[in-house]
Each structure stands twice: as structure tokens, then as C-alpha cells.
Design an enzyme around this catalytic site. Structure first.
Site, PDB file in Angstrom:
ATOM      1  N   LYS A   1     120.079 136.051  -1.148  1.00 59.56           N
ATOM      2  CA  LYS A   1     119.287 134.959  -0.847  1.00 59.56           C
ATOM      3  C   LYS A   1     118.074 135.707  -0.413  1.00 59.56           C
ATOM      4  O   LYS A   1     118.205 136.388   0.466  1.00 59.56           O
ATOM      5  CB  LYS A   1     119.804 133.952  -0.154  1.00 59.56           C
ATOM      6  CG  LYS A   1     118.734 132.827   0.162  1.00 59.56           C
ATOM      7  CD  LYS A   1     119.463 131.752   1.188  1.00 59.56           C
ATOM      8  CE  LYS A   1     118.605 130.628   1.257  1.00 59.56           C
ATOM      9  NZ  LYS A   1     119.248 129.398   1.852  1.00 59.56           N
TER      10      LYS A   1
ATOM     11  N   SER B   1     119.237 125.181   0.062  1.00 63.47           N
ATOM     12  CA  SER B   1     117.951 125.912  -0.103  1.00 63.47           C
ATOM     13  C   SER B   1     118.459 127.045  -0.669  1.00 63.47           C
ATOM     14  O   SER B   1     117.691 128.054  -1.222  1.00 63.47           O
ATOM     15  CB  SER B   1     117.375 126.348   1.289  1.00 63.47           C
ATOM     16  OG  SER B   1     118.370 126.791   2.075  1.00 63.47           O
TER      17      SER B   1
ATOM     18  N   SER C   1     122.867 123.656   2.789  1.00 65.82           N
ATOM     19  CA  SER C   1     122.132 124.680   1.954  1.00 65.82           C
ATOM     20  C   SER C   1     122.668 125.599   0.973  1.00 65.82           C
ATOM     21  O   SER C   1     122.557 126.287   0.240  1.00 65.82           O
ATOM     22  CB  SER C   1     120.982 125.483   2.649  1.00 65.82           C
ATOM     23  OG  SER C   1     119.874 124.780   2.944  1.00 65.82           O
TER      24      SER C   1
END
Length: 472
Positions: free
Chosen positions: A80, A154, A178
């Protein structure tokens, strides 16, 4: 034989250890798959092809010599983008930020040390502050099951990459859902460990709502990855000792008592989500568990108000600073976050009131866990929202207004209850749009293994695809 990119992480490792597959061949297969799907899915912020090839070549040498083969040796793993790696450019999904990381996060440190081939970084919303993935910087990340639908967030790029076959494992983080949201809507697996299980960098290691963690396609892959990143770390005072290992062989669920709640007391649930959740309950009964549908006397407004007070005082304050400094650069959802944070920070005793409310949130669940070993519930209330839309717009399925943050996500209560492990797994496919739905398996505090036992039992009796049927 399947193309190499279709293999699960554990299958790929087995073939590499048997010298039936080279890490370089696996990397090239994943990269070729990305050439096909990335123009539509847009899960990557950058590809690090040269460094990945060097790492894959080194892993191939280790397999050849048989010396020091590490747990993730040769696996293409996506990071990420918000995860700092010393010397790497950091944008946090924002036109307002452009810096070079000066240190490496504990989770990234362990991924590299375990022999992973980090080949790409994945998209997030700006500042990872919401449950869908689009930004002025990176555009729209689209669901490989249906590109008209959002990927969640996210850690949206991580979930989409796994489902599209452009990584074998992917990292995530979870402050309000997320990891679990994108895992569920992309039809993969995600794990929010209890706070402190996976070490995190300062200062968010001290925020109980905040967790670094893992996404994968299968339960075995998720357990493998979790065992790599978990454990105490000298840089994180909140990291838990001793290290907990998820067993490679998990016991069944005979006699385990599971509570099932479709609405957690007050959410409005789409019929397709409710049906798939109840189907999971029936499958677990077939696997030997005892499953009861229960009522949880939670109030949605209390839950959301509790979370907002916490976010406003920590995460929201940082976002408000960026919105003030760069009002023309940040996204609409960042401004909405900032406005709410300012209002709550101006209220005397707001954070303390939130702590009192956290006790109210825990009370019925604490009683529930006196009787039950775990709780299962949906991850989203709806099959999805439109790709590129935000909570300032309209819900995907019915055109109804969704003007408050988090009201279609059922994940945030378990950030309030951060010592509870939560494993997100697929629950089926929504007929209306062809996109996966998902459930959360919520364990008693710090009982990670029970959540994995239930997930493994469900996967055995009701397996999921793990890969979207996307042809590019």
C-alpha cells in the site's frame, strides 16, 4: 496448468520449493497480467520492475542452492502506497504531498526480510481517509469484477490487485475498515488483527483504532502473511508480546458457538447482503458450528458519533491541517473530513465523551462473548457504490443519499473495539451487479486463531474464487 499469476501464494511457494516454478517466471507472469488489466483496474501507483527482477533473481538463486529459503521467498507482494520505505517517494494519494521517506515501516521491513518480491505499490484515497479509492492524484481504481463499481478503501488498490491477479499478497492498513472493506468487495480475505499484534510506526502505533495488516486470496495465504508481519518490534511500545502464530493446520469448528447479526442492531441492509450473510451461517452449521441469529442493541448514531470523536482528535486533526494549507488541491471528501473534525475539536470534552461512549459500545458485545466464541456480520450494507463516487454523492444500488461518512460500512465498530480480531471473507456474489459481498468474523479479544478456524471451515464448505473473471 494454470498461468502462474493465478496461483495462490501457498501454491506458488510449493511449486517454487519443488523447483517446478521460478520466482522470475512468477514475476513475469504477474507483470504480464498487469499489462492486461491495469489500464482498466488502475490498482498501482507505481511499478518497481527493475528492483523486483533483481529480488526475484536473488530468490531463484536461494531456491537453487537450498540455503536460507525465507517464508515469502520469491512471492510478488504489493505494498500500500502509504507504507513508508526509506528512500521511496511518498504521496499519500495527495497533490499536496511529495516527500521522500526517511525510514521503513515495521510491516515493510518484515515483508522485505521474509524474501518477498515487492513489485508495485497500490492506490489509496487521499490520506487513506475513506472507504473508496479515487483521488485527484491517481484517478479511479475500479473493481475487476465490475469496473463500474468501487473497490472499497482505503486499501482499495491492494484488494483490487489481488482479485485481478497482479499480486499474490498485498499489504493494507485499517483505521475504520480499510482492510476489510476492500477485501470483501473484491472477493478476497483481509485481517484486522487486535491492536498491537502487527507493529506500526509512530505516532499511529499509539492510536488504538489504527492497524497495519494483510490481504490475500485464501485463508492459508492470509495466515502465512500474518505470521510474517506479526510480533513485537523494538520501535513499537504497543506491539504485543509474545508473538502469536496462526497454526498451519487449523482445527475444525465442531461445537464452536457463533452469533450471527445481519444488521448489528440498527443498519439498513440490502436484501442481497442479508441473504448471503445468512447463507454463511447455514454453511457454518453444515461445518459443525452452532450458529444463532442474535440481536445486538447498538445504536448507529452512537457508534458513528463515538468513532468521529476519536478520528477528529487524532487522524482528523492532521487532515484538517492539510485541507487548510492546500484547499484547492485536496479532494471533496478531505474537506468534508476536515469540516467535521474542526467542529468536534471545538466541542469541550469531545474526546473524553467518546471514551465514555466506547464503554457503551463494548457492553453488549462483552456480554455476547460470555456465551459465543465469535460474531459474524456483513462488511457493507450494500453491494457497492459507483466507482468514482463518494459519500457526498449517491449510493450505488438505490440512488439514496449517503451524506454521512461510514453509514454503509459496518466495520468501524470493531476499530472502537480494537482488541477484537476481525477476519473479512467473501460471503457470495450480489446478483444485481456481479460483485462479491463479504462478512466479518469477529473473535473474542485477542483470540485470532478462532477467527481463522471459522474462516478456514467456511472456505472448505463454501469456497470462493479469489480471482475475478476479468479479461481486460
Amino acid at each position: 496448468m494454470s498461468d502462474a499469476w493465478e496461483l495462490s501464494a501457498t501454491e506458488a511457494l510449493a511449486r517454487m520449493r519443488a523447483k517446478e516454478l521460478s520466482p522470475v517466471e512468477l514475476l513475469h507472469s504477474v507483470q504480464a497480467r498487469a499489462e492486461v488489466v491495469e489500464p482498466t483496474v488502475n490498482a498501482f501507483t507505481e511499478r518497481r520492475d527493475a528492483e523486483a527482477l533483481a529480488a526475484a533473481t536473488a530468490s531463484a538463486e536461494r531456491y537453487t542452492t537450498g540455503e536460507d529459503v525465507r517464508p515469502l521467498e520469491g512471492l510478488p507482494v504489493a505494498l500500500k502506497e502509504e507504507v513508508p520505505v526509506e528512500g521511496w517517494r511518498m504521496r499519500y494519494g495527495s497533490l499536496a504531498v511529495d516527500e521522500i521517506a526517511t525510514e521503513t515501516a515495521p510491516i515493510a521491513e518484515r515483508i522485505f526480510a521474509a524474501g518477498a518480491v515487492v513489485h508495485a505499490r497500490t492506490t489509496t484515497p487521499e490520506f487513506s481517509c475513506t472507504g473508496y479509492t479515487h483521488s485527484k492524484l491517481w484517478g479511479i481504481t475500479r473493481n475487476p469484477w465490475n469496473p463500474e463499481v468501487a473497490v472499497g478503501g482505503s486499501s482499495g488498490g491492494s484488494g483490487a490487485s489481488l482479485a485481478a491477479g497482479t499480486s499474490t499478497l498485498a499489504s493494507g492498513s485499517d483505521i475504520g475498515g480499510s482492510i476489510r472493506i476492500p477485501a470483501s468487495i473484491n472477493g478476497v480475505v483481509g485481517f484486522k488483527a487486535p491492536h498491537g499484534r502487527v507493529p506500526t510506526g509512530a505516532p499511529y502505533n499509539l492510536d488504538r483504532y489504527c492497524h497495519d495488516g494483510v490481504l490475500a486470496r485464501t485463508i492459508a495465504d492470509c495466515a502465512l502473511f500474518e505470521n510474517v508481519v506479526a510480533g513485537p518490534h523494538p520501535a513499537d511500545i504497543a506491539s504485543l508480546r509474545p508473538k502469536l502464530e496462526i497454526p498451519e493446520r487449523l482445527e475444525g469448528v465442531d461445537g464452536i458457538r457463533i452469533a450471527l447479526s445481519v444488521d448489528l442492531g440498527s443498519w439498513e441492509i440490502h436484501d442481497e447482503v442479508a441473504a448471503n450473510t445468512r447463507a454463511v451461517g447455514e454453511a457454518l452449521i453444515d461445518a459443525g458450528a452452532k450458529v444463532d441469529e442474535v440481536d445486538i442493541p447498538w445504536n448507529l448514531e452512537l457508534l458513528m458519533d463515538t468513532a468521529r470523536r476519536h478520528f477528529a482528535s487524532i487522524f482528523g486533526a492532521e487532515i484538517a491541517g492539510a485541507a487548510d494549507a492546500f484547499p484547492d488541491l485536496v479532494n471533496d471528501y478531505v474537506h468534508a473530513w476536515a469540516d467535521e473534525a474542526r467542529a468536534l475539536m471545538a466541542e469541550p470534552g469531545s474526546f473524553l465523551r467518546g471514551l465514555h461512549q466506547e464503554a457503551e459500545v463494548w457492553a453488549p458485545v462483552g456480554q455476547l462473548f460470555d456465551t459465543y466464541d465469535a460474531l459474524i456480520c456483513p462488511t457493507w450494507t450494500v453491494p457497492g457504490i459507483a466507482a468514482g463516487d463518494s459519500f457526498l454523492g449517491q449510493l450505488f444500488d438505490a440512488g439514496g443519499g449517503n451524506d454521512r461518512q461510514f453509514t454503509c460500512y459496518m466495520t468501524t465498530p470493531f476499530n472502537i473495539l480494537s482488541p477484537c480480531p476481525v477476519l473479512a471473507v467473501p460471503s457470495g456474489i450480489a446478483p444485481s451487479n456481479g460483485v462479491p459481498t463479504g462478512i466479518q468474523i469477529v473473535g473474542r479479544t485477542y483470540d485470532d486463531v478462532a477467527a481463522f478456524r471459522i474462516g478456514a471451515a467456511l472456505e472448505q464448505v463454501r469456497p470462493w474464487a479469489g480471482l475475478a473473471p476479468f479479461t481486460g
